[in-house]
Design a protein around this motif. Structure first.
Motif, PDB file in Angstrom:
ATOM      1  N   ASN A 178      76.765 -11.021  66.770  1.00 55.79           N
ATOM      2  CA  ASN A 178      75.365 -11.220  67.119  1.00 55.79           C
ATOM      3  C   ASN A 178      74.862 -12.524  66.515  1.00 55.79           C
ATOM      4  N   VAL A 179      74.693 -13.528  67.363  1.00 59.63           N
ATOM      5  CA  VAL A 179      74.390 -14.881  66.912  1.00 59.63           C
ATOM      6  C   VAL A 179      73.010 -14.960  66.264  1.00 59.63           C
ATOM      7  N   GLU A 180      72.059 -14.108  66.684  1.00 57.13           N
ATOM      8  CA  GLU A 180      70.725 -14.159  66.108  1.00 57.13           C
ATOM      9  C   GLU A 180      70.750 -13.893  64.609  1.00 57.13           C
ATOM     10  N   LYS A 181      71.801 -13.245  64.114  1.00 52.65           N
ATOM     11  CA  LYS A 181      71.929 -12.966  62.686  1.00 52.65           C
ATOM     12  C   LYS A 181      72.673 -14.067  61.938  1.00 52.65           C
ATOM     13  N   ASP A 182      73.169 -15.060  62.677  1.00 55.04           N
ATOM     14  CA  ASP A 182      73.925 -16.154  62.060  1.00 55.04           C
ATOM     15  C   ASP A 182      72.977 -17.319  61.815  1.00 55.04           C
ATOM     16  N   ILE A 183      72.504 -17.458  60.598  1.00 56.36           N
ATOM     17  CA  ILE A 183      71.527 -18.519  60.315  1.00 56.36           C
ATOM     18  C   ILE A 183      72.204 -19.877  60.222  1.00 56.36           C
ATOM     19  N   ALA A 184      73.525 -19.910  60.021  1.00 53.00           N
ATOM     20  CA  ALA A 184      74.219 -21.185  59.877  1.00 53.00           C
ATOM     21  C   ALA A 184      74.314 -21.945  61.189  1.00 53.00           C
ATOM     22  N   ALA A 185      74.306 -21.252  62.321  1.00 57.88           N
ATOM     23  CA  ALA A 185      74.507 -21.900  63.611  1.00 57.88           C
ATOM     24  C   ALA A 185      73.222 -22.470  64.198  1.00 57.88           C
ATOM     25  N   GLN A 186      72.076 -22.169  63.629  1.00 55.63           N
ATOM     26  CA  GLN A 186      70.802 -22.605  64.193  1.00 55.63           C
ATOM     27  C   GLN A 186      70.734 -24.125  64.260  1.00 55.63           C
ATOM     28  N   GLY A 187      70.335 -24.624  65.429  1.00 56.53           N
ATOM     29  CA  GLY A 187      70.248 -26.059  65.648  1.00 56.53           C
ATOM     30  C   GLY A 187      71.555 -26.700  66.048  1.00 56.53           C
ATOM     31  N   GLY A 188      72.649 -25.922  66.117  1.00 57.16           N
ATOM     32  CA  GLY A 188      73.957 -26.459  66.474  1.00 57.16           C
ATOM     33  C   GLY A 188      74.326 -26.157  67.914  1.00 57.16           C
ATOM     34  N   THR A 189      75.623 -26.088  68.162  1.00 55.92           N
ATOM     35  CA  THR A 189      76.138 -25.808  69.504  1.00 55.92           C
ATOM     36  C   THR A 189      77.031 -24.572  69.462  1.00 55.92           C
ATOM     37  N   TYR A 814      64.336 -19.318  54.802  1.00 63.35           N
ATOM     38  CA  TYR A 814      63.067 -18.868  54.227  1.00 63.35           C
ATOM     39  C   TYR A 814      62.175 -18.389  55.367  1.00 63.35           C
ATOM     40  N   GLN A 815      61.761 -17.109  55.312  1.00 61.69           N
ATOM     41  CA  GLN A 815      60.924 -16.506  56.342  1.00 61.69           C
ATOM     42  C   GLN A 815      59.511 -16.305  55.800  1.00 61.69           C
ATOM     43  N   PHE A 816      58.524 -16.538  56.660  1.00 63.63           N
ATOM     44  CA  PHE A 816      57.151 -16.384  56.209  1.00 63.63           C
ATOM     45  C   PHE A 816      56.260 -16.036  57.407  1.00 63.63           C
ATOM     46  N   LEU A 817      54.988 -15.937  57.163  1.00 55.29           N
ATOM     47  CA  LEU A 817      53.961 -15.470  58.107  1.00 55.29           C
ATOM     48  C   LEU A 817      54.154 -13.974  58.375  1.00 55.29           C
ATOM     49  N   LYS A 818      53.251 -13.413  59.164  1.00 51.17           N
ATOM     50  CA  LYS A 818      53.264 -11.994  59.460  1.00 51.17           C
ATOM     51  C   LYS A 818      54.543 -11.609  60.182  1.00 51.17           C
ATOM     52  N   ASN A 819      55.191 -10.539  59.683  1.00 57.48           N
ATOM     53  CA  ASN A 819      56.451 -10.057  60.246  1.00 57.48           C
ATOM     54  C   ASN A 819      57.547 -11.111  60.204  1.00 57.48           C
ATOM     55  N   ASN A 820      57.451 -12.057  59.266  1.00 55.98           N
ATOM     56  CA  ASN A 820      58.448 -13.126  59.136  1.00 55.98           C
ATOM     57  C   ASN A 820      58.662 -13.859  60.455  1.00 55.98           C
ATOM     58  N   ALA A 821      57.551 -14.136  61.147  1.00 54.65           N
ATOM     59  CA  ALA A 821      57.652 -14.759  62.462  1.00 54.65           C
ATOM     60  C   ALA A 821      58.120 -16.203  62.396  1.00 54.65           C
ATOM     61  N   ALA A 822      57.937 -16.877  61.277  1.00 50.82           N
ATOM     62  CA  ALA A 822      58.338 -18.277  61.134  1.00 50.82           C
ATOM     63  C   ALA A 822      59.423 -18.395  60.077  1.00 50.82           C
ATOM     64  N   SER A 823      60.250 -19.420  60.203  1.00 49.20           N
ATOM     65  CA  SER A 823      61.323 -19.600  59.236  1.00 49.20           C
ATOM     66  C   SER A 823      61.774 -21.050  59.178  1.00 49.20           C
ATOM     67  N   PHE A 824      62.238 -21.450  57.998  1.00 47.89           N
ATOM     68  CA  PHE A 824      62.944 -22.697  57.793  1.00 47.89           C
ATOM     69  C   PHE A 824      64.366 -22.359  57.355  1.00 47.89           C
ATOM     70  N   THR A 825      65.352 -23.066  57.911  1.00 49.37           N
ATOM     71  CA  THR A 825      66.748 -22.835  57.546  1.00 49.37           C
ATOM     72  C   THR A 825      67.397 -24.159  57.183  1.00 49.37           C
ATOM     73  N   LEU A 826      67.947 -24.222  55.992  1.00 50.65           N
ATOM     74  CA  LEU A 826      68.682 -25.401  55.520  1.00 50.65           C
ATOM     75  C   LEU A 826      70.164 -25.054  55.504  1.00 50.65           C
ATOM     76  N   LEU A 861      68.289 -29.237  58.841  1.00 49.22           N
ATOM     77  CA  LEU A 861      67.093 -28.428  58.580  1.00 49.22           C
ATOM     78  C   LEU A 861      66.510 -27.973  59.905  1.00 49.22           C
ATOM     79  N   GLN A 862      66.223 -26.669  60.020  1.00 46.88           N
ATOM     80  CA  GLN A 862      65.765 -26.097  61.282  1.00 46.88           C
ATOM     81  C   GLN A 862      64.523 -25.251  61.060  1.00 46.88           C
ATOM     82  N   PHE A 863      63.540 -25.386  61.971  1.00 44.87           N
ATOM     83  CA  PHE A 863      62.334 -24.553  61.956  1.00 44.87           C
ATOM     84  C   PHE A 863      62.313 -23.687  63.205  1.00 44.87           C
ATOM     85  N   ASN A 864      61.883 -22.421  63.047  1.00 43.68           N
ATOM     86  CA  ASN A 864      61.813 -21.499  64.171  1.00 43.68           C
ATOM     87  C   ASN A 864      60.564 -20.638  64.044  1.00 43.68           C
ATOM     88  N   TYR A 865      59.889 -20.433  65.170  1.00 43.47           N
ATOM     89  CA  TYR A 865      58.700 -19.578  65.181  1.00 43.47           C
ATOM     90  C   TYR A 865      58.785 -18.619  66.357  1.00 43.47           C
TER      91      TYR A 865
END
Length: 898
Positions: A178-189, A814-826, A861-865
């Motif tokens: 399940n790729v959604e659980k793989d934070i390392a791949a965010q922003g990649g291919t 790092y997840q933040f906002l209500k229900n951890n809707a936003a995140s930064f991933t390094l 560095l990746q941001f997701n909302y």
């Protein structure tokens, strides 16, 4: 008025008859029960009293089973709620009914229901007035009210009402990553995704191996012209790893298996999606987003992504060539910078015609441009017969490439669910097309010694272009005969058309191009595969089996247009045709499984599969884009056939811990393998080395694999994988200098730490021991963007091995906002600069050591909302009757549409 009275009379007469033959009467008695009943109501959340969309409502009736001679409950109607509302019509008026309601994130609800058939006393068949008729009508049109569902403990607060999936779901026949659980791949291919998938290894160039062989790549279960580095990681939902596919799957990919990439698409009611942006350490950025809207009968989804790239690699090559006297020794240093971008867009919709029929359409567009630039320093020592240096030279070479690719595709599919659970028919058509244009210019300045005067200049240019198209039509049918047995069948037709043009030029010092027809070519290729399968599944207590047979017939035709040198020295054109037809080949598969106590299962399976030569393995012309690495295909190649055996054991432990142990053996005949041959350069008439392909006699691959998923603590999840394997190539061809049987191993660990409510740390590591270059490959897509059209395949090579290498990656989210809707991933890859391409190869005419390193210690560095409102009432459709009509239909299969 008149119709109502007549209806009431019919109702009264039938009710009188039913009173004489109650439901508890003799089983099988003939009774004409009118189907005019109507249950309706609303499914709501027990705490908020808000309607629950997408809940499954089923009405069960106690009926006599002629097979077992017993009464049992069977589904007679079903529907999926819309804003919580449900309506079940055309129901029998008399029966023993149960209403069952289920929804993701809620406890199952069950209730006995019945119609209130209270006939007015003293009314005969002719004497029912309007008031009495209305009283009778109220009994068959029953409102069940608001039915309250209680949330389960796993239900997330506020917006999210779905259970969390683990990073890896393990099964004996298939693993799901399940790729959604793989934070390392965010922003990649897609290449970045594969780095963390169990059983899969990825080298620094993005070449993917599944159990040390090149797998077939599918997207949403279908072949594609896309390569992995053309698919954004953020558009991938999951990856299915199928190491030994059965008869239901395409028979291609014999020595490895299938990696099926599932792209993102959901059907949550309302609207939801995400936006994202990222930047890497070289200032290259990416942007993207996903949007899904579902209301009523229509579900619409769209995905978009734009990404820039800049990759830097360094390398060293040492080659000793003894093809002909005088021998020479080459040392080459490379510095490669590749810049580019790609854009990805995808959209589609699902139209729910009713609860049993769904029509889907989707399309994808991809565009990209890359400009690699390679600076090379080449030192060549020409040796005398005693091995001393007779002469030396130094070459400063600059290679600039401009490559553009385009891809478009579309899919149309239809699914029909029959009333019986699991009884379904699907049909789809898939078309993909792509094109590419590339120009490569190599400027070489040659000196006797570095720093000395310029001896001469040699410049060459190669301009190429290509097109490809892939059409697939497929239909599948599944029918569960009993609760434990099912029969499946399907048909598939796939055609592929490829064209390639390569024009070679010599460029003088003034920049004038001189066309070289002897080094240029035009090639067209077409192949087709027609297949059909049947598969039967059944079980006897805890013993299950699946027996399947697939039949495939294939053809290919190639046409070439090239120049030849006539005896008088003039040039002439030649058109060559290459074709082959393979009669029907049969591919049986057998899967046996035995379940034991303590959540244990043992499975033994066998399959027969095929690898057909790929386009560039058949391409009969020499590629002169790199004068030091010439290559060409072999149009006389035959397909290779593989018989695969696998024995697997799975044990599920408490608290989400799973272990799978597998032993596998694959025996391949007519193995397609890479070799090095001596040939003549048509311009200089000099001896040169050319890499090409041939069919070896046979080979085998065997191994032992362990995959474990462990929840060490509430905050630490660990997935580990080790694969110990061996291989050997058998050949009577003297040009195939096969290495003897060797043993190697590959290991991978993925560790996820929930540091706090807002922080997640993921650390992954992999290691590959000394490994003989893969003894076989498949004709499916690989990850590299070759700029040549349909995915080129690196097949087996009997003449070399890769040295040990591995690395460690880490990501912090790092997840933040209500229900951890936003995140930064390094994220950082290859933390200790240990990953490299380090290969030793040899043949009858040379030995070579090649070492390259690419993008070590690379930060991103990746941001997701995430956003969304899952309440369909936001759309406030006025036609409530239309909404109710959209919910009609029977059977439990509507749940499969959600």
């Amino acid at each position: 008025m008149k119709k109502l009275v007549i209806f009431s009379v019919v109702l009264f007469v039938n009710a009188s008859v039913f009173a004489q033959f109650p439901m508890g009467g003799k089983p099988g008695a003939s009774r004409q029960v009118p189907s005019i009943g109507h249950f309706y109501g609303k499914i709501v959340d027990a705490k908020t009293n808000k309607g629950i969309d997408g809940a499954s409502v089923q009405l069960l009736s106690n009926k006599f089973d002629t097979a077992t001679k017993k009464m049992k409950f069977v589904a007679i109607a079903g529907v999926i709620t819309n804003r919580g509302n449900f309506s079940l019509e055309n129901l029998p008026l008399v029966g023993n009914f149960r209403l069952m309601v289920s929804a993701i994130g809620y406890k199952q609800y069950e209730e006995k229901v019945a119609f209130d058939l209270k006939m007015p006393s003293g009314s005969g068949q002719q004497g029912m007035d309007m008031q009495q008729a209305q009283q009778a009508m109220s009994g068959i049109d029953k409102d069940l009210g608001n039915l309250k569902l209680e949330a389960t403990a796993e239900t997330l607060a506020e917006v999210t009402v779905s259970a969390s999936k683990p990073l890896v779901q393990l099964g004996v026949d298939k693993k799901i990553y399940n790729v959604e659980k793989d934070i390392a791949a965010q922003g990649g291919t897609g290449v970045d995704v594969m780095k963390n998938v169990p059983s899969v290894s990825v080298d620094i160039d993005g070449n993917v191996k599944l159990r040390n062989s090149t797998p077939t790549i599918f997207v949403d279960g279908l072949p594609t012209t896309l390569t992995l580095d053309q698919i954004p990681a953020d558009e991938i939902q999951s990856v299915e790893i199928i190491t030994n596919p059965g008869a239901k799957y395409d028979a291609s990919g014999g020595t490895s298996g299938i990696l099926n990439i599932i792209l993102k698409k959901n059907r949550k009611a309302g609207y939801n999606g995400d936006v994202r942006a990222g930047i890497d350490q070289r200032g290259k950025f990416n942007l993207g987003g996903d949007l899904n809207v579902k209301e009523g009968k229509v579900n619409i989804f769209a995905n978009a992504n734009y990404g820039q790239r800049k990759s830097i690699s360094t390398g060293t090559t040492d080659r000793y060539t003894y093809l002909s006297l005088p021998y020479n020794n080459l040392t080459q240093y490379d510095y490669n910078v590749s810049k580019g971008y790609f854009a990805f867009g995808r959209a589609g919709l699902d139209y729910f015609m009713d609860n049993r029929n769904t029509l889907s359409v989707s399309g994808v567009l991809v565009h990209g441009h890359f400009s690699p630039s390679i600076n090379s320093d080449l030192y060549v020592d020409t040796l005398d017969q005693s091995g001393g240096i007779a002469s030396s030279s130094y070459t400063q070479r600059l290679s600039n490439t401009s490559a553009t690719f385009r891809h478009g595709g579309g899919m149309l599919s239809f699914k029909h669910n029959f009333p019986k659970s699991g009884h379904e028919w699907t049909a789809n058509a898939n078309y993909n097309t792509g094109s590419n244009d590339n120009t490569n210019l190599i400027n070489s300045n040659i000196y006797n010694i570095k720093g000395g005067p310029l001896s001469y200049i040699y410049n060459q240019k190669q301009a190429g272009s290509g097109t490809n198209s892939f059409f697939t039509a497929q239909t599948d049918y599944a029918n569960p005969i009993t609760d434990k047995s099912k029969i499946e069948a399907g048909l598939r037709a796939a055609t592929r058309n490829i064209s390639s043009t390569s024009n070679f030029y010599i460029v003088d010092s003034a920049g004038n191009d001189y066309y070289q027809p002897l080094l240029s070519s035009v090639y067209k290729y077409k192949d087709a595969v027609y297949a059909g399968y049947v598969q039967y599944t059944s079980a006897i207590k805890n013993f299950g089996y699946v027996i399947g047979l697939r039949a495939e017939s294939s053809t290919y035709n190639g046409t070439t247009n090239y120049a030849v040198k006539e005896p008088n020295g003039s040039l002439g054109d030649t058109v060559g045709d290459f074709s082959n037809k393979y009669p029907i080949s049969l591919f049986p598969s057998v899967f046996l499984s035995q379940k034991f106590g303590g959540n244990q299962e043992l499975q033994l399976n066998y399959t027969r599969r095929i690898d057909r030569p790929s386009f560039f393995q058949l391409f009969p012309f020499t590629d002169y884009s790199d004068s030091l690495n010439l290559s060409r295909g072999n149009p006389d190649l035959k397909p290779q056939f593989t018989n695969s055996f696998e024995l697997s054991y799975q044990k599920e432990f408490p608290k989400n811990n799973t272990l799978i142990a597998s032993v596998y053996y694959k025996y391949t005949t007519d193995l397609i393998t890479r070799i090095q041959l001596s040939a003549k350069n048509p311009l200089s008439n000099a001896n040169v080395l050319v890499s090409t392909y041939t069919n070896a006699n046979s080979s085998f691959v065997g191994g032992f694999e362990l995959i474990s998923r462990n929840s060490i603590t509430k905050w630490w999840d660990l997935t580990s994988n080790i694969n110990i394997f061996t291989s050997k190539i058998n050949s009577n061809d003297s040009s195939v200098q096969a290495i003897g049987q060797t043993y190697s191993w590959f290991g991978k660990i993925n560790s996820t730490f929930k540091v706090s409510k807002h922080f997640i740390l993921q650390v992954t590591g992999d290691y590959t021991s000394k490994t003989v270059l893969p003894p076989g490959g498949s004709a499916g897509n690989t990850s590299n963007t070759s700029g040549r059209g349909f995915g080129s395949t690196v097949s087996g090579n009997a003449q070399g091995y890769s040295k040990p290498n591995g690395g460690i990656d880490a990501s912090l989210k790092y997840q933040f906002l209500k229900n951890n809707a936003a995140s930064f991933t390094l994220s950082v890859s290859d933390i200790f600069r240990t990953r490299a391409y380090d290969v030793y190869s040899y043949a009858s005419y040379f030995t070579q050591d090649a070492f390259r390193r690419r993008d070590p210690q690379f930060f991103r560095l990746q941001f997701n909302y995430r956003f969304g409102k899952f309440d369909a009432s936001l759309f406030k459709r006025k036609n409530t009757k239309g909404d109710m009509d959209s919910m009609q239909g029977g059977g439990m299969q509507g749940m499969q549409q959600q």
